[in-house]
Scaffold this motif. Structure first.
Motif, PDB file in Angstrom:
ATOM      1  N   ILE A  17      33.471 -14.700   8.127  1.00  0.00           N
ATOM      2  CA  ILE A  17      33.379 -16.062   8.646  1.00  0.00           C
ATOM      3  C   ILE A  17      34.382 -16.950   7.926  1.00  0.00           C
ATOM      4  O   ILE A  17      34.797 -17.981   8.425  1.00  0.00           O
ATOM      5  CB  ILE A  17      31.950 -16.595   8.468  1.00  0.00           C
ATOM      6  CG1 ILE A  17      31.760 -17.841   9.332  1.00  0.00           C
ATOM      7  CG2 ILE A  17      31.639 -16.886   7.025  1.00  0.00           C
ATOM      8  CD1 ILE A  17      30.336 -18.271   9.403  1.00  0.00           C
ATOM      9  N   HIS A  18      34.797 -16.523   6.719  1.00  0.00           N
ATOM     10  CA  HIS A  18      35.671 -17.389   5.934  1.00  0.00           C
ATOM     11  C   HIS A  18      37.007 -17.621   6.603  1.00  0.00           C
ATOM     12  O   HIS A  18      37.634 -18.639   6.384  1.00  0.00           O
ATOM     13  CB  HIS A  18      35.852 -16.794   4.548  1.00  0.00           C
ATOM     14  CG  HIS A  18      34.552 -16.624   3.846  1.00  0.00           C
ATOM     15  ND1 HIS A  18      33.817 -17.693   3.413  1.00  0.00           N
ATOM     16  CD2 HIS A  18      33.824 -15.523   3.563  1.00  0.00           C
ATOM     17  CE1 HIS A  18      32.694 -17.248   2.872  1.00  0.00           C
ATOM     18  NE2 HIS A  18      32.671 -15.944   2.966  1.00  0.00           N
ATOM     19  N   THR A  56      37.590 -20.897   8.294  1.00  0.00           N
ATOM     20  CA  THR A  56      37.920 -22.131   7.593  1.00  0.00           C
ATOM     21  C   THR A  56      39.407 -22.429   7.670  1.00  0.00           C
ATOM     22  O   THR A  56      39.853 -23.484   7.292  1.00  0.00           O
ATOM     23  CB  THR A  56      37.502 -22.055   6.118  1.00  0.00           C
ATOM     24  OG1 THR A  56      38.150 -20.934   5.539  1.00  0.00           O
ATOM     25  CG2 THR A  56      36.000 -21.902   5.985  1.00  0.00           C
ATOM     26  N   ARG A  93      43.271 -28.832  11.569  1.00  0.00           N
ATOM     27  CA  ARG A  93      42.745 -30.048  12.155  1.00  0.00           C
ATOM     28  C   ARG A  93      43.122 -30.159  13.641  1.00  0.00           C
ATOM     29  O   ARG A  93      42.316 -30.522  14.468  1.00  0.00           O
ATOM     30  CB  ARG A  93      43.283 -31.255  11.377  1.00  0.00           C
ATOM     31  CG  ARG A  93      42.769 -32.561  11.922  1.00  0.00           C
ATOM     32  CD  ARG A  93      43.162 -33.710  11.015  1.00  0.00           C
ATOM     33  NE  ARG A  93      42.840 -34.947  11.684  1.00  0.00           N
ATOM     34  CZ  ARG A  93      41.635 -35.466  11.707  1.00  0.00           C
ATOM     35  NH1 ARG A  93      40.652 -34.860  11.113  1.00  0.00           N
ATOM     36  NH2 ARG A  93      41.420 -36.603  12.348  1.00  0.00           N
ATOM     37  N   PHE A  97      41.228 -27.820  15.760  1.00  0.00           N
ATOM     38  CA  PHE A  97      39.871 -28.360  15.899  1.00  0.00           C
ATOM     39  C   PHE A  97      39.838 -29.444  16.956  1.00  0.00           C
ATOM     40  O   PHE A  97      39.018 -29.451  17.849  1.00  0.00           O
ATOM     41  CB  PHE A  97      39.390 -28.859  14.529  1.00  0.00           C
ATOM     42  CG  PHE A  97      38.401 -29.988  14.579  1.00  0.00           C
ATOM     43  CD1 PHE A  97      38.650 -31.136  13.870  1.00  0.00           C
ATOM     44  CD2 PHE A  97      37.238 -29.880  15.319  1.00  0.00           C
ATOM     45  CE1 PHE A  97      37.753 -32.169  13.906  1.00  0.00           C
ATOM     46  CE2 PHE A  97      36.339 -30.917  15.359  1.00  0.00           C
ATOM     47  CZ  PHE A  97      36.599 -32.074  14.660  1.00  0.00           C
ATOM     48  N   GLU A 148      47.567 -36.913  12.028  1.00  0.00           N
ATOM     49  CA  GLU A 148      47.830 -35.754  11.172  1.00  0.00           C
ATOM     50  C   GLU A 148      47.729 -34.452  11.958  1.00  0.00           C
ATOM     51  O   GLU A 148      47.766 -33.379  11.391  1.00  0.00           O
ATOM     52  CB  GLU A 148      46.852 -35.731   9.996  1.00  0.00           C
ATOM     53  CG  GLU A 148      45.713 -36.672  10.169  1.00  0.00           C
ATOM     54  CD  GLU A 148      44.693 -36.560   9.049  1.00  0.00           C
ATOM     55  OE1 GLU A 148      44.127 -37.584   8.689  1.00  0.00           O
ATOM     56  OE2 GLU A 148      44.466 -35.452   8.568  1.00  0.00           O
ATOM     57  N   ASN A 155      31.594 -26.566  19.810  1.00  0.00           N
ATOM     58  CA  ASN A 155      31.533 -27.081  18.439  1.00  0.00           C
ATOM     59  C   ASN A 155      32.917 -26.962  17.813  1.00  0.00           C
ATOM     60  O   ASN A 155      33.699 -26.088  18.190  1.00  0.00           O
ATOM     61  CB  ASN A 155      30.520 -26.275  17.614  1.00  0.00           C
ATOM     62  CG  ASN A 155      29.169 -26.986  17.488  1.00  0.00           C
ATOM     63  OD1 ASN A 155      28.886 -27.938  18.212  1.00  0.00           O
ATOM     64  ND2 ASN A 155      28.348 -26.512  16.584  1.00  0.00           N
ATOM     65  N   PRO A 156      33.227 -27.831  16.832  1.00  0.00           N
ATOM     66  CA  PRO A 156      34.537 -27.747  16.172  1.00  0.00           C
ATOM     67  C   PRO A 156      34.814 -26.347  15.624  1.00  0.00           C
ATOM     68  O   PRO A 156      35.924 -25.847  15.724  1.00  0.00           O
ATOM     69  CB  PRO A 156      34.407 -28.760  15.032  1.00  0.00           C
ATOM     70  CG  PRO A 156      33.360 -29.715  15.470  1.00  0.00           C
ATOM     71  CD  PRO A 156      32.400 -28.937  16.335  1.00  0.00           C
ATOM     72  N   LYS A 157      33.793 -25.729  15.041  1.00  0.00           N
ATOM     73  CA  LYS A 157      33.904 -24.327  14.629  1.00  0.00           C
ATOM     74  C   LYS A 157      32.861 -23.557  15.417  1.00  0.00           C
ATOM     75  O   LYS A 157      31.672 -23.614  15.104  1.00  0.00           O
ATOM     76  CB  LYS A 157      33.629 -24.189  13.134  1.00  0.00           C
ATOM     77  CG  LYS A 157      34.690 -24.816  12.259  1.00  0.00           C
ATOM     78  CD  LYS A 157      34.352 -24.614  10.793  1.00  0.00           C
ATOM     79  CE  LYS A 157      35.377 -25.313   9.912  1.00  0.00           C
ATOM     80  NZ  LYS A 157      35.025 -25.196   8.482  1.00  0.00           N
ATOM     81  N   LEU A 188      31.866 -20.473  15.743  1.00  0.00           N
ATOM     82  CA  LEU A 188      30.985 -19.476  15.113  1.00  0.00           C
ATOM     83  C   LEU A 188      30.021 -20.190  14.170  1.00  0.00           C
ATOM     84  O   LEU A 188      30.389 -20.647  13.100  1.00  0.00           O
ATOM     85  CB  LEU A 188      31.803 -18.438  14.347  1.00  0.00           C
ATOM     86  CG  LEU A 188      30.975 -17.381  13.615  1.00  0.00           C
ATOM     87  CD1 LEU A 188      30.109 -16.566  14.568  1.00  0.00           C
ATOM     88  CD2 LEU A 188      31.874 -16.458  12.809  1.00  0.00           C
ATOM     89  N   VAL A 189      28.779 -20.275  14.589  1.00  0.00           N
ATOM     90  CA  VAL A 189      27.771 -20.985  13.798  1.00  0.00           C
ATOM     91  C   VAL A 189      27.191 -20.075  12.727  1.00  0.00           C
ATOM     92  O   VAL A 189      26.992 -20.473  11.584  1.00  0.00           O
ATOM     93  CB  VAL A 189      26.646 -21.506  14.719  1.00  0.00           C
ATOM     94  CG1 VAL A 189      25.491 -22.058  13.902  1.00  0.00           C
ATOM     95  CG2 VAL A 189      27.200 -22.572  15.660  1.00  0.00           C
TER      96      VAL A 189
END
Lengths: 111, 164
Positions: B3-4, B7, B11, B14, B38, B106-108, B110-111
């Motif tokens: 899952i890392h 990260t 932006r 996202f 940005e 969702n922004p990410k 994978l919950v």
């Protein structure tokens, strides 16, 4: 940091038959801050602070390992099942992205 | 398979992934701050199918055996009940090895991802998740042999849950 920690693990109170599956409920206080929100007053991003993994072990073996994002709700509840094998502790460990760790257990009793 | 790696979502990725509504959600706390400036230097939006393939392996997903047992409308996006079960044996050589839950918008996406051993006895989990807005949800399970099963549902959200 009053609003963090206090891990809870609840399993069945009565003894189980070998091979029976039992519901385990877990709860911990944690902000589960995703790192995607901004502070309303200064516009700064609120740093990510969430539990990344929850691991449950029983009888020396892993039962389930959960890997979470910051989209899991604040003060995360998580339940799962375990198959009774022999009497012993079921241990749950939570780790967050800042390296903080909590452990709690419940005794699984097998007839 | 970690899952890392999620990260690394930048932006802009996202912002592209969530679209306008999601951006409003993030901007809700901004009070006049510039938000999109940005966002200039990142690659294309996350494709959910690619994400599933990355996390669980590529292959067809059979829409059976997996059940998402939540009402079609959540009152509070900060606390959406997410019970998921998989009707499959948990035997030493035939079991569900991984279950992953995705919220497309969702922004990410994978919950959470859950790795099991046969010691679990059965795969039935419940957790609570945050949803910024209505979205499609997918629960995808992978057997120890790499076969994929899944369930898909559309979930409405009365009040978005970026906060908390």
């Amino acid at each position: 940091m009053a609003d963090i920690g206090e891990p809870k693990v609840r399993g069945p109170e009565k003894p189980l038959k070998k091979g029976e599956v039992a519901l385990i409920k877990t709860l911990i206080k944690h902000p589960m801050e995703s790192g995607l929100r901004k502070n309303a007053e200064n516009g700064e991003t609120i740093p990510a602070h969430y539990i990344e993994t929850l691991t449950a072990e029983y009888g020396g073996a892993k039962v389930v390992q959960a890997t979470w994002s910051g989209a899991v709700s604040k003060n995360p509840f998580f339940s799962f099942y375990v198959k009774a094998d022999k009497t012993g502790p079921l241990t749950v460990t939570w780790k967050d992205n800042k390296g903080q760790e909590w452990t709690e257990k419940t005794e699984i009793k097998v007839e | 398979m970690s899952i890392h790696s999620e990260t690394t979502l930048t932006r802009r990725k996202f912002l592209e992934a969530v679209g306008a509504t999601g951006a409003v959600c993030v901007a809700a706390g901004l009070i006049g701050m510039p938000t999109l400036t940005e966002a200039a230097d990142a690659p294309a939006a996350t494709n959910i199918d690619e994400l599933i393939a990355k996390e669980l392996g590529a292959g067809p997903v059979a829409l059976e055996k997996v059940k998402i047992d939540t009402p079609p409308k959540a009152e509070n996006g900060a606390l959406v009940r997410m019970p998921v079960s998989v009707d499959h044996p948990m035997e030493a050589d035939n079991y569900i090895a991984t279950l992953a839950i995705f919220v497309d918008d969702n922004p990410k996406p994978l919950v959470g991802k859950f790795d099991f051993t046969p010691a679990a006895g059965k795969v039935e989990v419940e957790l609570r998740i945050k949803m910024a807005k209505a979205s499609q949800i997918r629960a995808i399970a992978k057997t120890n042999k790499g076969k994929l099963y899944g369930a898909v549902m559309k979930l409405e959200v009365a009040e978005g849950g970026c906060a908390g």
